[in-house]
Design an enzyme around this catalytic site. Structure first.
Site, PDB file in Angstrom:
ATOM      1  N   SER A 232       0.740  -1.153  -0.069  1.00 37.53           N
ATOM      2  CA  SER A 232      -0.047   0.051  -0.042  1.00 37.53           C
ATOM      3  C   SER A 232       0.898   1.372  -0.004  1.00 37.53           C
ATOM      4  O   SER A 232       1.601   1.454  -0.745  1.00 37.53           O
ATOM      5  CB  SER A 232      -1.041  -0.169   1.215  1.00 37.53           C
ATOM      6  OG  SER A 232      -2.059   0.997   1.058  1.00 37.53           O
ATOM      7  N   LEU A 233       0.399   2.128   1.038  1.00 34.98           N
ATOM      8  CA  LEU A 233       1.390   3.361   1.041  1.00 34.98           C
ATOM      9  C   LEU A 233       2.789   3.389   1.206  1.00 34.98           C
ATOM     10  O   LEU A 233       3.725   4.021   0.844  1.00 34.98           O
ATOM     11  CB  LEU A 233       0.682   4.298   2.010  1.00 34.98           C
ATOM     12  CG  LEU A 233       1.319   5.701   2.053  1.00 34.98           C
ATOM     13  CD1 LEU A 233       1.014   6.653   1.128  1.00 34.98           C
ATOM     14  CD2 LEU A 233       1.034   6.440   3.394  1.00 34.98           C
TER      15      LEU A 233
END
Length: 595
Positions: A259-260
């Site tokens: 993800s991030l």
């Protein structure tokens, strides 16, 4: 510095099947009782014996009561442990009346000594490759989650290693990187301004999606970057201090980010900084001013401003040179990244909003130079609403070419990934440019395998997730918002690489924006002919897609897919295939036939 002492004990009695040792107190009592009754009698020494075969109809020759259990000996090497809880007694009575023996119905067989004899050569394989596992958003909500997720990935990888790579004298170790909990950021300011209604839902969003907003904030972005950078370097130095031969023998390091975490890891490796983008924006504005009419006074003031800025740049450069001569610049990471695996990654949309547009070389260097990272691989589930493709950012026509399908772990004799040919997603898709549609209607493509129909897995839910990422990535009207919006419009007609129709061709013949090429913000490429050559192929495929389950609910998987990577056997085999292939290029190919 005082450290806690950890006792090391020798296991004596073990549970059949799991081979977990009994608690020390119980084990000592059973051992004393066993020696008092059976000292001098010979146990079987065959460690390959059938250890789970129950004793049926054989009476216990000895019994021993413990505080919550009792132990029955049927012979010197047939020992069973029984619980004395009321429910267990009732269950035993019922099953025995049904004709089952006491041992087979509720007994747990015990073994004196471990399943295998120890040898002097017993030791773990030498770790030749370490993998740092970096979490994304939501870690504040559950601080131990990345440790649990990494443990799941490690356990899954062990099973794959035992099945496919057991003949190799190397070892891959997975290490969790927890970078979020040590950050202070805004303290409790966001919590204090959160309304009380549906507080549970709001707190969950504050602990998860808020991390994206923090990262797009010029105020807190550096704190997140430094937090992950310092933790990666700390863990690497700690590992090397405990394994001094790792660096000496050329051990490799890979990073798996989720993800991030993919975006932050990328920015650390490339050194990307929004200040660079701001400087390029100012330069663009200066060039725009030169093209419009202005009065003599305004022109005179602008000339003075230009001279002053030029002088300021010269002073800054001299100061930078002096600092560089006295202080040697240390790299952001203390190790070279061999493979960068992105899982459920929004990195592509961040790069698109920073102004990166498709090129015409087919090289990974366009978005991540090989000098920084040898191989970039983007893994995603087809219904993951947070994941985006990277290949169309390198070659535009790859938006119409299917990602590589990741093999199921139990596939017999799968085709090696490097031999898999590209295949179309949608044969009726509009051409890349007007020129292409007019002059080359039947232009050849790199696709030689059958056309694949574009699939829409849980499309509405997936699009909602992608819209939220796009909105969060361009949040902040200050520096971040201005940079994303202004730079995106100035460098290309659209701000999203997912638009591959006619909109992506308007204005391509306009004067390109002069940009100083830096790592992470490459010069925007434009082909001389007005369109990107669709006959080009990528040097290496980057986008890899998990296969959808046969009985998988598409809408439900759109909700769960973003966190479904950790225990996937398919992903574990995929990761190990690439890492072992690099580490064992000269090994016998017969060992790698299953992958």
């Amino acid at each position: 510095e005082k450290t806690d002492k950890i006792p090391v004990m020798r296991g004596q009695w073990f549970i059949d099947g799991t081979w977990q040792p009994l608690e020390e107190e119980e084990s000592n009592l059973i051992e004393q009782e066993h020696l008092s009754c059976f000292r001098g009698q010979q146990m079987q020494e065959n460690f390959d014996m059938e250890v789970s075969k129950p004793v049926d109809g054989k009476e216990a020759v000895h019994s021993f009561k413990l505080s919550r259990n009792h132990v029955d000996w049927h012979s010197v090497d047939e020992v069973y442990l029984y619980s004395d809880a009321t429910t267990s007694k009732i269950a035993r009575t019922v099953t025995q009346k049904l004709g089952f023996s006491k041992a087979s119905s509720s007994g747990t067989r015990l073994h004196r000594g471990y399943v295998e004899e120890a040898t002097l050569e017993d030791k773990p394989s030498q770790t030749t490759h370490i993998v740092f596992v970096v979490h994304g958003i939501g870690q504040k909500m559950d601080q131990g989650r990345i440790i649990k997720n990494t443990a799941m990935m490690r356990d899954t990888a062990r099973k794959i290693e035992e099945k496919y790579f057991c003949n190799l004298a190397t070892h891959v170790e997975f290490l969790p990187v927890e970078w979020r909990s040590k950050l202070t950021l805004d303290g409790d300011t966001v919590d204090s301004i959160t309304p009380d209604k549906v507080r549970g839902l709001r707190d969950m969003l504050n602990s998860s999606a808020m991390d994206i907003m923090y990262y797009t904030s010029p105020l807190y972005r550096d704190e997140l970057v430094k937090g992950l950078q310092q933790e990666l370097n700390r863990l690497y130095m700690l590992f090397c201090s405990r394994n001094p031969e790792f660096e000496e023998k050329g051990g490799k390091v890979s990073v798996v980010s989720h993800s991030l975490g993919c975006v932050i890891t990328y920015d650390i490796m490339t050194g990307w900084n929004p200040v660079r983008l701001y400087e390029q924006l100012l330069q663009k504005e200066e060039e725009d001013l030169e093209d419009r009419w202005m009065s003599y006074e305004e022109q005179h003031l602008l000339e003075e401003l230009y001279i002053t800025k030029q002088r300021l740049r010269e002073i800054e450069e001299r100061l930078h040179e002096l600092k560089a001569s006295t202080i040697s610049k240390t790299p952001a990471l203390k190790f070279k990244v061999e493979n960068f695996f992105c899982m459920g990654s929004p990195l592509a949309v961040f790069l698109a909003l920073r102004g990166i547009r498709p090129g015409n070389s087919g090289s990974q260097d366009h978005i991540l130079p090989r000098t920084i990272c040898n191989r970039l691989l983007n893994i995603f589930h087809p219904t993951d609403p947070v994941a985006y493709r990277l290949e169309p950012l390198i070659l535009k026509h790859y938006s119409n070419i299917s990602p590589v399908q990741i093999h199921w772990y139990n596939t017999a004799n799968p085709l090696p990934y490097e031999h898999m040919k590209p295949s179309f997603l949608n044969p009726t898709k509009e051409p890349t440019s007007v020129t292409e549609s007019e002059s080359m209607p039947t232009i050849p493509s790199p696709a030689t395998s059958p056309v694949m129909v574009r699939r829409h897995y849980g499309e509405s839910i997936t699009n909602i997730g992608k819209a939220s990422i796009l909105g969060a990535a361009s949040i902040g009207k200050g520096l971040g918002g201005m940079l994303f919006s202004r730079f995106g419009r100035s460098s290309a007609p659209t701000s999203q690489t997912s638009e591959t129709g006619k909109e992506g061709t308007e204005g391509e013949d306009k004067k390109p924006v002069p940009i100083h090429s830096t790592v992470g913000t490459p010069t925007l490429p434009h082909s001389n002919s007005g369109f990107l050559d669709p006959t080009l192929e990528l040097e290496h495929r980057i986008d890899f897609e998990l296969r959808e389950g046969l009985v998988e609910s598409r809408y439900w998987s759109a909700v769960t897919s973003h966190t479904a990577y950790w225990s996937s056997m398919d992903i574990a085999l995929f990761l190990l295939t690439f890492m072992y292939k690099q580490d064992q290029e000269d090994a016998d190919k017969s060992n790698l036939d299953p992958v």
